[in-house]
Motif scaffolding. Structure first.
Motif, mmCIF file in Angstrom:
data_model
loop_
_atom_site.group_PDB
_atom_site.id
_atom_site.type_symbol
_atom_site.label_atom_id
_atom_site.label_comp_id
_atom_site.label_asym_id
_atom_site.label_seq_id
_atom_site.Cartn_x
_atom_site.Cartn_y
_atom_site.Cartn_z
ATOM 1 N N PHE A 64 38.728 44.505 69.483
ATOM 2 C CA PHE A 64 38.674 44.959 68.089
ATOM 3 C C PHE A 64 37.464 44.383 67.350
ATOM 4 O O PHE A 64 36.821 45.083 66.559
ATOM 5 C CB PHE A 64 39.949 44.562 67.338
ATOM 6 N N LYS A 68 34.943 46.731 65.624
ATOM 7 C CA LYS A 68 34.824 46.669 64.148
ATOM 8 C C LYS A 68 33.369 46.489 63.740
ATOM 9 O O LYS A 68 32.895 47.069 62.761
ATOM 10 C CB LYS A 68 35.652 45.504 63.613
ATOM 11 N N ILE A 77 39.887 52.240 64.254
ATOM 12 C CA ILE A 77 40.230 51.919 65.641
ATOM 13 C C ILE A 77 41.695 52.299 65.855
ATOM 14 O O ILE A 77 42.555 51.921 65.037
ATOM 15 C CB ILE A 77 40.036 50.418 65.930
ATOM 16 N N ILE A 94 44.771 41.034 63.841
ATOM 17 C CA ILE A 94 44.371 41.887 62.713
ATOM 18 C C ILE A 94 44.621 41.149 61.390
ATOM 19 O O ILE A 94 43.774 41.153 60.490
ATOM 20 C CB ILE A 94 45.151 43.224 62.757
ATOM 21 N N ILE A 102 42.692 49.734 61.339
ATOM 22 C CA ILE A 102 43.152 49.670 62.739
ATOM 23 C C ILE A 102 44.599 50.156 62.788
ATOM 24 O O ILE A 102 45.465 49.613 62.087
ATOM 25 C CB ILE A 102 43.051 48.250 63.322
#
Ligand code: SAM
Length: 219
Positions: A64, A68, A77, A94, A102
């Motif tokens: 991620f 990102k 995402i 996260i 996300i």
């Protein structure tokens, strides 16, 4: 037919969930030696701010941060994974980073409820998904023409490298439910792609592949 004790020929989603149930908490530490491979895969994705990317078999979300950095605050995402324990770790990641944009989809790649078409997909160490044509068909139905794809994973070494093959076998038994196709793990994926760039390192038991969805069915 699946075996209760060993790898089946076909990927087995319920056995995969059992594999990762106990592994999720230590997964990030175990993957640390392979992070250069992740960076290679991410480098193959020439994403733009605002793009949408499917992280297929996203696990704890180790990709991620890199994704990102490419798609930015406006980007999106979509992390797909059937393991509740792996997704719980992804949620912690996260929250710690205060990331937005996300979406976690708790499902197998074949059954994930997906909407629209993404600009890219990454399959990082997801051999079971790459051996499941239905999963690939479903994911590809949600990629735009020209979408970029990157994949990495284990592959058999030549027979004269038994130590590498011992590593591949051990890692595969620990991480996947099907040993099928480990000689050319990318083949079902590559046949759905154009502009394929394969960086196969059989001596290391690893590969990285990049490619694109054709711009039209005739391309
Ligand atoms: C080796 S981990 C890779 C995780 C992540 N891609 C990474 O970069 O670290 C394999 C992941 O694939 C997931 N997985 C297994 N079978 C799957 C399937 N049929 N569809 C989607 N994900 C699956 C597992 O739950 C696990 O999180």
């Amino acid at each position: 037919m699946q075996s209760p004790t060993g790898p089946s020929r076909q990927p087995d989603a319920s056995r995969a969930q059992a594999q990762y149930r106990g592994r999720a908490a230590r997964y990030d530490v175990e993957l640390a030696p392979f992070e250069p491979l992740r960076r290679e895969a991410l480098d193959l994705l020439d994403l733009r701010p605002g793009d949408t990317v499917l992280d297929v078999g996203c696990g704890t979300g180790l990709s991620f941060d890199g994704l990102k950095g490419k798609v930015g605050a406006r980007g999106h995402i979509v992390g797909i994974d059937p393991s509740p324990e792996m997704l719980a770790q992804a949620r912690v990641r996260i929250a710690l980073h205060h990331w937005s944009g996300i979406t976690l989809v708790p499902a197998t790649a074949a059954a994930a409820p997906l909407h629209g078409r993404a600009d890219a997909a990454i399959f990082h160490f997801t051999h079971d998904v790459l051996r499941d044509p239905a999963a690939l068909d479903h994911v590809f139905a949600h990629l735009k023409p020209g979408a970029q794809v990157a994949a990495t994973g284990l592959q058999w070494a030549p027979p004269w490298l038994p130590l590498t093959n011992a590593f591949v076998l051990g890692a595969a038994l620990y991480s996947v439910t099907s040993l099928d196709g480990l000689a050319r793990p990318w083949d079902l994926l590559a046949q759905r792609l154009t502009d394929v760039r394969l960086h196969s390192r059989p001596w290391a038991g690893l590969y990285v592949l990049g490619g694109r969805v054709a711009l039209s069915s005739g391309a």
